[in-house]
Design an enzyme around this catalytic site. Structure first.
Site, PDB file in Angstrom:
ATOM      1  N   GLY A  36       0.718  -1.307   0.058  1.00 52.95           N
ATOM      2  CA  GLY A  36       0.217   0.082   0.174  1.00 52.95           C
ATOM      3  C   GLY A  36       0.638   1.140   0.362  1.00 52.95           C
ATOM      4  O   GLY A  36       2.118   1.603   0.726  1.00 52.95           O
ATOM      5  N   GLY A  41       6.101  -1.838   3.082  1.00 50.51           N
ATOM      6  CA  GLY A  41       5.484  -2.899   4.740  1.00 50.51           C
ATOM      7  C   GLY A  41       6.362  -4.120   4.762  1.00 50.51           C
ATOM      8  O   GLY A  41       7.142  -5.130   3.743  1.00 50.51           O
ATOM      9  N   ASP A  93       0.810   2.360   9.035  1.00 48.35           N
ATOM     10  CA  ASP A  93       0.212   1.771  10.171  1.00 48.35           C
ATOM     11  C   ASP A  93       1.141   1.385  11.538  1.00 48.35           C
ATOM     12  O   ASP A  93       0.545   1.226  12.721  1.00 48.35           O
ATOM     13  CB  ASP A  93      -0.180  -0.626  10.239  1.00 48.35           C
ATOM     14  CG  ASP A  93      -1.014  -0.607   8.966  1.00 48.35           C
ATOM     15  OD1 ASP A  93      -1.730   0.041   8.730  1.00 48.35           O
ATOM     16  OD2 ASP A  93      -1.018  -1.218   8.326  1.00 48.35           O
TER      17      ASP A  93
HETATM   18  O1  F6P Z   1      -1.291  -1.169   5.579  1.00 49.04           O
HETATM   19  C1  F6P Z   1      -2.181  -0.325   5.004  1.00 49.04           C
HETATM   20  C2  F6P Z   1      -3.232  -0.412   5.326  1.00 49.04           C
HETATM   21  O2  F6P Z   1      -3.955   0.795   4.844  1.00 49.04           O
HETATM   22  C3  F6P Z   1      -3.820  -0.728   6.168  1.00 49.04           C
HETATM   23  O3  F6P Z   1      -4.213  -0.149   7.208  1.00 49.04           O
HETATM   24  C4  F6P Z   1      -5.186  -1.579   5.630  1.00 49.04           C
HETATM   25  O4  F6P Z   1      -6.026  -2.287   6.519  1.00 49.04           O
HETATM   26  C5  F6P Z   1      -4.702  -2.132   4.377  1.00 49.04           C
HETATM   27  O5  F6P Z   1      -2.702  -1.171   3.809  1.00 49.04           O
HETATM   28  C6  F6P Z   1      -5.750  -0.946   2.951  1.00 49.04           C
HETATM   29  O6  F6P Z   1      -5.547  -2.436   2.482  1.00 49.04           O
HETATM   30  P1  F6P Z   1      -6.304  -1.162   0.568  1.00 49.04           P
HETATM   31  O7  F6P Z   1      -5.100  -0.708   0.332  1.00 49.04           O
HETATM   32  O8  F6P Z   1      -6.035  -3.105  -0.641  1.00 49.04           O
HETATM   33  O9  F6P Z   1      -7.344  -1.842   0.401  1.00 49.04           O
END
Ligand code: F6P
Length: 370
Positions: free
Chosen positions: A18, A124, A149
């Site tokens: 992400g 991450g 996070d």
């Molecule tokens: O790890 C970062 C994060 O934004 C988390 O806080 C969240 O649960 C996840 O990624 C969301 O992922 P995606 O972008 O796949 O919806």
């Protein structure tokens, strides 16, 4: 590819998982620090995809012109994905089923074929895990920690976190006036996966009345108690800041299924809506739920995150110059230091339910629903 004795001529950089505010500042720092050493820098687009998707434009030369004016920009100029692990590359089977196959050898061949000596991988825990696996296959790699996070234990902070906290705090500030005007309970769901850092920091800074985090399972009765106590004090509105991973005592985290192209993925989310309904039923108050979602990953990094990103970027280049591979840079106290990728991935960082920040919140009268 480089070992600790061969000179560096050409390095690559990529961004995976992400996005987080500050990625572009890391890229700029890496490129400028590398150019000063006389190296060439290439960006692998879309995580590792740029070298695996048969796309000639997937590897881009990064010069000082390309990284001009990007320190303050959100997102990543290289693009990113959380579905591009070369060791488990997603593909469709003959029957249309979703499956994965190992393309790491192909990736390593492409990397060598382009004359690249080392990789700086920004990501991450997922992306740093891929970096470690590539390092074990002989790729000279240095990691840079990224996640809003803030759940990587080896680094005191990952860039993007404090900007996400600013965004969530701003939302809580703004919700106060509408909550008060309508005498409502506003439930705000923030990100953070299995850790409650964003909820705790923003809930404190944004004066939430209740903060719910995965590290402290709640009961809805205790949350209602806080709302009723406020009613008794003539405070007819309340703000509940809930981490997406929060869950009741003995109950599961709430998830939802989302589409990633044709594939379905299970993601955390939905606890805010659930709590709003339960609070309305139990207290009779009008409630509204709001999920901040990906807003928390967007926008310009704040000054602190820019600085941290720039420091991480130059520290990663120092590691490459020193032939120090298989490591990731992190913030320890006031210093940016490298640790091995194994150490970097060993532990996740969680809120200490008995720690100082939770105690501060309790002293301010904030309820954790427990
Ligand atoms: O790890 C970062 C994060 O934004 C988390 O806080 C969240 O649960 C996840 O990624 C969301 O992922 P995606 O972008 O796949 O919806």
């Amino acid at each position: 590819m480089a070992d600790s004795s061969s000179p560096i001529r050409r390095i690559a950089i990529n961004t995976g998982g992400g996005d987080a505010p500050g990625l572009n500042a890391v890229i700029r720092a890496v490129v400028l620090a590398a150019l000063r050493r006389g190296w060439e820098v290439y960006g692998i687009e879309r995580g590792y995809g740029g070298l695996l998707e048969g796309d000639q434009n997937g590897l881009v030369r990064l010069d000082d012109d390309r990284v001009r004016g990007i320190t303050h920009e959100g997102g990543t100029i290289l693009g990113t994905t959380n579905r591009g692990n070369p060791f488990a590359w997603p593909e469709r089977g003959e029957e249309g089923e979703q499956r994965t196959h190992d393309r790491s050898a192909e990736f390593l061949r492409a990397f060598r074929g382009h004359g690249l000596d080392a990789l700086i991988a920004i990501g991450g825990d997922g992306s740093l895990g891929i970096a470690r696996d590539l390092s074990e296959c002989g790729l000279p790699v240095v990691g840079v920690p990224k996640t809003i996070d803030n759940d990587l234990a080896y680094t005191d902070l990952s860039f993007g976190f404090l900007t996400a906290v600013d965004t969530a705090t701003d939302a809580l500030d703004k919700l106060h006036s509408t909550a008060e005007s309508h005498q409502r309970v506003m439930v705000v769901e923030v990100m953070g996966r299995h850790s409650g850092w964003i909820a705790l920091y923003s809930g404190l800074a944004g004066t939430a009345d209740v903060i719910l985090i995965p590290e402290i399972p709640y009961t809805i009765e205790r949350v209602c108690e806080k709302i009723r106590a406020r009613e008794a004090q003539d405070r007819h509105f309340s703000i509940v800041c809930v981490a997406e991973g929060a869950h009741p005592v003995g109950g599961p985290m709430v998830t939802k299924t989302v589409r990633a192209g044709r594939e379905e993925q299970v993601r955390l989310g939905g606890i805010g809506e659930r709590i709003a309904i339960e609070l309305a039923d139990a207290t009779g108050k009008e409630t509204r739920a709001l999920t901040l979602g990906h807003l928390q990953r967007g926008g310009s990094p704040n000054a602190y995150d820019r600085l941290l990103s720039l420091r991480f970027g130059t520290a990663a280049v120092d590691c490459v110059a020193a032939g120090h591979f298989g490591c990731a840079v992190g913030l320890v106290g006031d210093h940016v230091k490298p640790v091995t990728l194994d150490e970097a991935l060993r532990e996740r960082k969680f809120v200490d339910p008995d720690g100082e920040l939770v105690a501060t919140a309790r002293d301010l009268g904030i309820s954790f629903g427990a």
